[in-house]
Design an enzyme around this catalytic site. Structure first.
Site, mmCIF file in Angstrom:
data_model
loop_
_atom_site.group_PDB
_atom_site.id
_atom_site.type_symbol
_atom_site.label_atom_id
_atom_site.label_comp_id
_atom_site.label_asym_id
_atom_site.label_seq_id
_atom_site.Cartn_x
_atom_site.Cartn_y
_atom_site.Cartn_z
ATOM 1 N N ARG A 126 0.853 -1.200 0.000
ATOM 2 C CA ARG A 126 0.000 0.000 0.000
ATOM 3 C C ARG A 126 0.881 1.239 0.000
ATOM 4 N NH1 ARG A 126 -5.845 -0.895 2.848
ATOM 5 N NH2 ARG A 126 -6.593 -2.161 1.119
ATOM 6 N N GLN A 131 -0.995 2.268 -6.142
ATOM 7 C CA GLN A 131 -2.448 2.395 -6.029
ATOM 8 C C GLN A 131 -3.167 1.921 -7.283
ATOM 9 O OE1 GLN A 131 -3.308 6.428 -4.905
ATOM 10 N NE2 GLN A 131 -2.731 6.115 -2.770
ATOM 11 N N ASP A 134 -3.559 -1.967 -7.316
ATOM 12 C CA ASP A 134 -4.116 -2.582 -6.113
ATOM 13 C C ASP A 134 -5.479 -3.215 -6.385
ATOM 14 O OD1 ASP A 134 -4.996 -3.247 -3.599
ATOM 15 O OD2 ASP A 134 -4.480 -1.335 -2.671
ATOM 16 N N SER A 137 -8.209 -2.823 -3.525
ATOM 17 C CA SER A 137 -8.912 -1.545 -3.498
ATOM 18 C C SER A 137 -9.968 -1.469 -4.606
ATOM 19 C CB SER A 137 -7.928 -0.381 -3.644
ATOM 20 O OG SER A 137 -7.135 -0.264 -2.486
ATOM 21 N N TYR A 234 -3.368 -1.517 7.020
ATOM 22 C CA TYR A 234 -4.450 -2.429 7.384
ATOM 23 C C TYR A 234 -4.739 -2.341 8.877
ATOM 24 C CZ TYR A 234 -3.583 -4.577 2.820
ATOM 25 O OH TYR A 234 -3.430 -4.798 1.475
#
Length: 383
Positions: A126, A131, A134, A137, A234
């Site tokens: 992360r 991003q 991911d 996500s 997380y």
């Protein structure tokens, strides 16, 4: 270099690892792409669209995978008997998928023994640069949206306030437990539909995020929350003392709610139990619980994975593979994540993949290479 896109064999999987638009990108990078016939059917993508994008169509899985240098999948390969997909991969094949590596460590060992270089995209770090790669996500964002839509469909009343000549319909009360990507999207969606939204999480940074979307944050223990987040962003598993206090606060709040959506997950571990049977009993008849953690055991003690059940007058929804309930969009986002992961490692001269093994996105996601399990998270623990 040949990239293969097989049809997903995991029961209930409706997504596909590459869309026609993304196939066109791979062809533009110099790759040869073969797509198994029917691979995109459940995502509303036809063989003709893939052919128009420059792919060839494989008649079956063996034809598709047999000569592939790179295999892109949504779910991990099946390893059972006649359905053993791993057996179709030649040594040296690069496998890129959501492998659930932390909970299927024995399968990672099997990939290593087969000589496959496997990347578990759910382990993507992360960091800002990653991003766009991911998958958690992108897929959880859709799951959060769908959870609210499912909740509205199961709930026997309207979500927004309605003022009519016959009287006023009060707005529904929606409680989101866990404010990660799925939770934030659920808050935004429920607010757009006119519900009164509350939410909670163990991480302190989420309070501001909840309030920015128009929700109210339910605080448990502000002091304990300060150490509740991992370096990777997380939620940590909390102490027994915190869990007891959280249960008390949540129990009092849940009994007043119309729809409760739970999203709490701990990587590699069973989902934490947030809603006890006693809490379910305290809820109003006709209330709804949408459990987005059903695949890892559920956040509700009465969730039955893969089923919608009624317990103590409450509808408890435990759909599996919630992103797969929106297959076209989920496939498009997943495919883009995979392309963004691979593109920096394309050698333009040889038109092949040459991974930079020191790159953080590569180092953290590769689970086996050169016949060995190499992920620090799995070394010494795979069977």
């Amino acid at each position: 270099m040949k990239i293969a896109i097989p049809r997903e064999r995991m029961p209930g999987e409706t997504r596909v690892a590459a869309t026609p638009d993304i196939v066109k990108k791979y062809v533009g990078l110099g790759f040869e792409v073969i797509v198994e016939t029917g691979a995109g059917e459940t995502s509303a993508m036809t063989d003709a669209e893939y052919q128009a994008a420059g792919a060839s169509i494989g008649g079956n899985e063996q034809e598709t995978l047999g000569q592939a240098d790179v295999v892109l999948k949504v779910q991990r390969p099946l390893l059972n008997g006649d359905a053993n997909e791993l057996a179709l991969l030649k040594p040296g094949t690069v496998l890129v998928a959501q492998l659930a590596a932390l909970t299927h460590r024995d399968e990672v060992e099997a990939y290593a023994k087969a000589g496959v270089t496997a990347f578990a995209l759910e382990l993507m770090p992360r960091i800002s640069r990653a991003q766009s790669m991911d998958i958690l996500s992108s897929q959880n964002n859709l799951a959060g949206y769908k959870a609210v839509i499912d909740g509205a469909a199961e709930y026997g009343s309207a979500l927004p306030m309605m003022m009519t000549a016959a009287g006023t319909v009060p707005p529904a009360k929606v409680f989101i437990m866990g404010v990660g990507v799925a939770g934030l999207q659920a808050i935004a969606t429920a607010k757009r539909l006119g519900a009164v939204v509350t939410a909670n999480d163990v991480r302190p940074a989420t309070k501001e995020q909840v309030e920015s979307l128009g929700g109210k944050f339910i605080m448990v223990d502000e002091t304990a929350m300060k150490s509740a987040e991992t370096a990777g962003g997380y939620a940590k598993e909390m102490s027994d003392e915190y869990k007891k206090k959280a249960a008390e606060v949540v129990a009092e709040h849940v009994k007043k709610q119309d729809i409760v959506i739970t999203t709490a997950l701990i990587p590699g571990k069973p989902a934490p139990k947030l809603i006890s049977e006693e809490m379910v009993k305290s809820m109003k008849p006709g209330s709804v619980i949408i459990d987005l953690a059903a695949e890892t055991g559920g956040n509700c003690a009465l969730t039955e994975p893969g089923k919608v059940v009624v317990k103590h007058g409450v509808r408890i929804v435990g759909h599996l593979n919630v992103p797969g309930r929106l297959p076209k969009d989920a496939s498009a986002l997943f495919a883009r994540n995979v392309l963004n992961f691979l593109t920096p490692h394309v050698d333009k001269e040889s038109k092949s993949l040459k991974f930079n093994w020191e790159d953080e996105t590569v180092r953290d996601t590769v689970v086996c290479r050169d016949g060995q399990v190499v992920s620090p998270l799995l070394q010494g623990e795979a069977k």
